[in-house]
Scaffold this motif. Structure first.
Motif, short mmCIF file in Angstrom:
data_model
loop_
_atom_site.label_atom_id
_atom_site.label_comp_id
_atom_site.label_asym_id
_atom_site.label_seq_id
_atom_site.Cartn_x
_atom_site.Cartn_y
_atom_site.Cartn_z
N ARG A 172 57.87 62.44 19.70
CA ARG A 172 57.47 62.79 18.35
C ARG A 172 56.72 61.66 17.64
O ARG A 172 55.76 61.90 16.94
N LYS A 173 57.16 60.43 17.83
CA LYS A 173 56.54 59.31 17.12
C LYS A 173 55.12 59.05 17.62
O LYS A 173 54.30 58.54 16.89
N GLN A 174 54.86 59.39 18.87
CA GLN A 174 53.54 59.14 19.43
C GLN A 174 52.57 60.29 19.19
O GLN A 174 51.37 60.11 19.21
N ARG A 175 53.11 61.48 18.99
CA ARG A 175 52.26 62.67 18.95
C ARG A 175 51.30 62.66 17.76
O ARG A 175 51.67 62.29 16.64
N ILE A 176 50.09 63.14 18.04
CA ILE A 176 49.09 63.33 16.98
C ILE A 176 48.60 64.77 17.07
O ILE A 176 48.31 65.28 18.15
N ILE A 177 48.54 65.42 15.92
CA ILE A 177 47.97 66.76 15.81
C ILE A 177 46.82 66.68 14.81
O ILE A 177 47.00 66.19 13.69
N LYS A 178 45.66 67.16 15.22
CA LYS A 178 44.50 67.09 14.33
C LYS A 178 43.73 68.40 14.36
O LYS A 178 43.43 68.93 15.44
N GLU A 179 43.40 68.92 13.20
CA GLU A 179 42.59 70.13 13.16
C GLU A 179 41.15 69.79 13.49
O GLU A 179 40.60 68.79 13.03
N LEU A 180 40.56 70.63 14.33
CA LEU A 180 39.17 70.44 14.74
C LEU A 180 38.24 70.98 13.66
O LEU A 180 38.33 72.15 13.28
N THR A 181 37.36 70.11 13.16
CA THR A 181 36.39 70.52 12.13
C THR A 181 34.99 70.13 12.57
O THR A 181 34.76 68.97 12.90
N PRO A 182 34.03 71.05 12.59
CA PRO A 182 34.19 72.47 12.26
C PRO A 182 34.95 73.23 13.35
O PRO A 182 35.10 72.74 14.46
N TYR A 183 35.38 74.43 13.00
CA TYR A 183 36.15 75.30 13.90
C TYR A 183 35.33 75.70 15.13
O TYR A 183 34.17 76.11 15.01
N VAL A 184 35.93 75.54 16.29
CA VAL A 184 35.33 76.00 17.55
C VAL A 184 36.40 76.82 18.29
O VAL A 184 37.51 76.33 18.49
N PRO A 185 36.11 78.06 18.69
CA PRO A 185 37.11 78.88 19.39
C PRO A 185 37.47 78.27 20.75
O PRO A 185 36.64 77.64 21.42
N THR A 186 38.70 78.51 21.20
CA THR A 186 39.15 77.97 22.49
C THR A 186 38.37 78.57 23.65
O THR A 186 38.22 77.92 24.69
N ALA A 187 37.87 79.79 23.50
CA ALA A 187 37.08 80.39 24.59
C ALA A 187 35.82 79.58 24.86
O ALA A 187 35.37 79.48 26.00
N GLU A 188 35.24 78.99 23.80
CA GLU A 188 34.08 78.12 23.99
C GLU A 188 34.52 76.76 24.53
O GLU A 188 33.88 76.18 25.41
N ILE A 189 35.64 76.27 24.02
CA ILE A 189 36.13 74.96 24.45
C ILE A 189 36.50 74.97 25.93
O ILE A 189 36.26 73.99 26.65
N LYS A 240 41.42 81.56 12.40
CA LYS A 240 40.21 80.87 12.89
C LYS A 240 40.28 79.36 12.61
O LYS A 240 39.42 78.78 11.95
N ARG A 241 41.33 78.76 13.17
CA ARG A 241 41.52 77.31 13.07
C ARG A 241 41.98 76.82 14.43
O ARG A 241 42.79 77.46 15.10
N THR A 242 41.43 75.69 14.86
CA THR A 242 41.76 75.12 16.17
C THR A 242 42.33 73.71 15.98
O THR A 242 41.82 72.93 15.17
N TYR A 243 43.38 73.42 16.74
CA TYR A 243 44.08 72.14 16.61
C TYR A 243 44.11 71.40 17.95
O TYR A 243 44.28 72.02 19.01
N LEU A 244 43.96 70.09 17.89
CA LEU A 244 44.06 69.23 19.06
C LEU A 244 45.41 68.52 19.01
O LEU A 244 45.80 68.00 17.96
N VAL A 245 46.10 68.50 20.14
CA VAL A 245 47.43 67.88 20.21
C VAL A 245 47.47 66.90 21.37
O VAL A 245 47.04 67.23 22.49
N SER A 246 47.96 65.70 21.12
CA SER A 246 48.23 64.75 22.20
C SER A 246 49.59 64.11 21.96
O SER A 246 49.92 63.72 20.83
#
Length: 465
Positions: A3-20, A143-149
């Protein structure tokens, strides 16, 4: 744990996962759980990246990251791992840490102790779970995409920055070349592939097997059973092309693409098997299918025919009763309830009749206990489950393998979401393998049951051409 290491960031502008996913589709262990049909069921799509732990159960051999584990079984390892690596998810996302993978029908058959005299039509491991460091999660409705590491395979901030850079550069490049890409896409969609379909039943042979199943029902062995035939399809179309065509022309809430190196899974399932969040469990069986009509009038007529079908309703009711019993084995007394009974859902090529059952898992139980109590799903076995599975093995030609198993994810905070593996092609050694079947009751019509299997195959066969 992370939990302490995790980063969640919303991708801006929005790109669908099908494209990603097109950026990462050829990475080792590529995994995409795709909700191409956006509704209340198919709200989220998930891409898994940066695998760090891969568990494979293949017959009597269980491996952890390629090394055979002899001290613990697959089930013991999973229970211990989930207990010792609990990781609370404080976000609104369905998954931030955990695994994507599958459990085959034959995994469940063995767990239930049902013997088989059939041979494999295609051979893959019985169960595979891959834990990922990074996830790309799309809220398809908002219609929002998030990146998680989680910072396991590398520094979390660096991983996030790298994904963001790759995605936005590819997106910008795509916009600049949109005209050329459109022509390329058009050329791709115009390309046709010849296919050869080899069923493992002749038509009359399949009808005789269904008739024998009906006799078992009349004699009181079972109330209902699922009868399957399997198609082996020769097609030179690449699995990724099949997947993209399928998601475009036959969108589904529980589809996906999984690449395991020497085999690939292309899925467009409409059926949820199990979802759990905060110990709240939901299962949504399908029983009853009609094809879509050629005109709006015929379409409505067929939809109403399914809604009014006594045979399909009785079939679904028996499975609802089975699923209630399964959930009651691990859920709190009195918590299991039927929240929908006969709902008609609409898909590109068919209508389905569905129900919804919910319950609350006992506090001392986890995902593995839930799977043990309910897997394989009752909608694709029959009732009583054990006897139905014995008759299935006696009646069908070859093991089901992946077909009617489950694909999905489980999380380190105790959640999960798994489908029923239908409308799914398994690609290995240049051939595609597709299972198609339906529920058999005492009222079943032999010709209709055979034709229904062909109707269910239609979307995949179209995508393979």
């Amino acid at each position: 744990m992370y939990r302490k290491q995790r980063i969640i960031k919303e991708l801006t502008p929005y790109v669908p996962t099908a494209e990603i996913f097109r950026i990462y589709e050829k990475e080792p262990e590529a995994a995409f759980l795709d909700s191409s049909l956006v509704n209340e069921l198919g709200r989220y799509s998930v891409i898994g990246k940066c695998p760090y732990l891969k568990l494979i159960k293949d017959g009597n051999i269980f491996t952890v990251n390629g090394k055979e584990e002899t001290e613990k079984t697959f089930e013991q390892y999973m229970r211990e791992y989930l207990n010792t690596h609990f990781d609370k998810n404080d976000s609104e996302l369905p998954i931030v840490s955990g695994a994507v993978g599958y459990f085959s029908y034959d995994y469940g058959r063995k767990q239930m102790g049902v013997p088989s005299n059939e041979s494999d039509i295609v051979t893959i491991p019985e169960a595979v779970l891959t834990f990922y460091d990074c996830f790309i999660v799309e809220d398809c409705r908002e219609k929002r995409t998030y990146l998680v590491s989680n910072g396991i395979s590398g520094d979390a901030e660096t991983e996030i920055q790298m994904m963001e850079k790759e995605i936005l550069e590819a997106s910008e490049s795509g916009r600049k070349n949109c005209n050329g890409n459109a022509k390329e896409e058009e050329a791709h969609s115009d390309k046709k592939y010849e296919i050869q379909v080899h069923p493992n039943f002749e038509k009359e042979e399949y009808k005789r097997a269904v008739d024998k199943m009906i006799r078992y029902i009349i004699e009181g062995d079972i109330y209902i059973a699922n009868m399957t035939q399997q198609l082996t399809i020769e097609s030179e179309k690449p699995p990724l092309d099949v997947f993209y065509d399928l998601r475009k022309n036959n969108p589904s809430p529980f589809g996906g693409y999984l690449d395991f190196g020497d085999y690939q899974i292309v899925c467009a399932s409409p059926e949820r098997f199990l979802k759990m969040k905060d110990h709240h469990v939901n299962t949504r069986p399908i029983k009853g299918t009609r094809k879509r009509g050629a005109t709006p009038e015929e379409d409505e007529q067929l939809r109403q025919e399914l809604a009014d079908s006594g045979k399909d309703k009785s079939e679904l009711l028996m499975i609802v009763d089975l699923e209630r019993n399964d959930l009651n084995r691990v859920c709190k007394p009195g918590s299991v309830k039927v929240t929908e009974l006969f709902t008609v859902e609409t898909y590109a090529t068919v209508f389905h009749l569905v129900s919804d059952i919910e319950g609350t898992l006992e506090a001392d139980k986890n995902v593995m206990d839930l799977l043990e109590a309910t897997f394989p799903g009752g909608s694709i076995t029959g009732a009583p489950k054990y006897r139905a599975m014995e008759i299935i093995d006696e009646s069908e030609h070859g093991k089901r393998n992946l077909y009617t198993g489950s694909i999905g994810y489980l999380t380190l905070d105790g959640s999960c979401d798994f489908n029923i593996v239908i409308r799914t092609a398994l690609h290995k050694n240049g051939k595609y393998h597709l299972g198609v079947g339906g529920g058999i009751t005492a009222e079943s019509d032999l010709e209709f049951e055979y034709e229904e299997t062909l109707q269910k195959a239609r979307a995949i066969l179209d995508a393979l051409q």
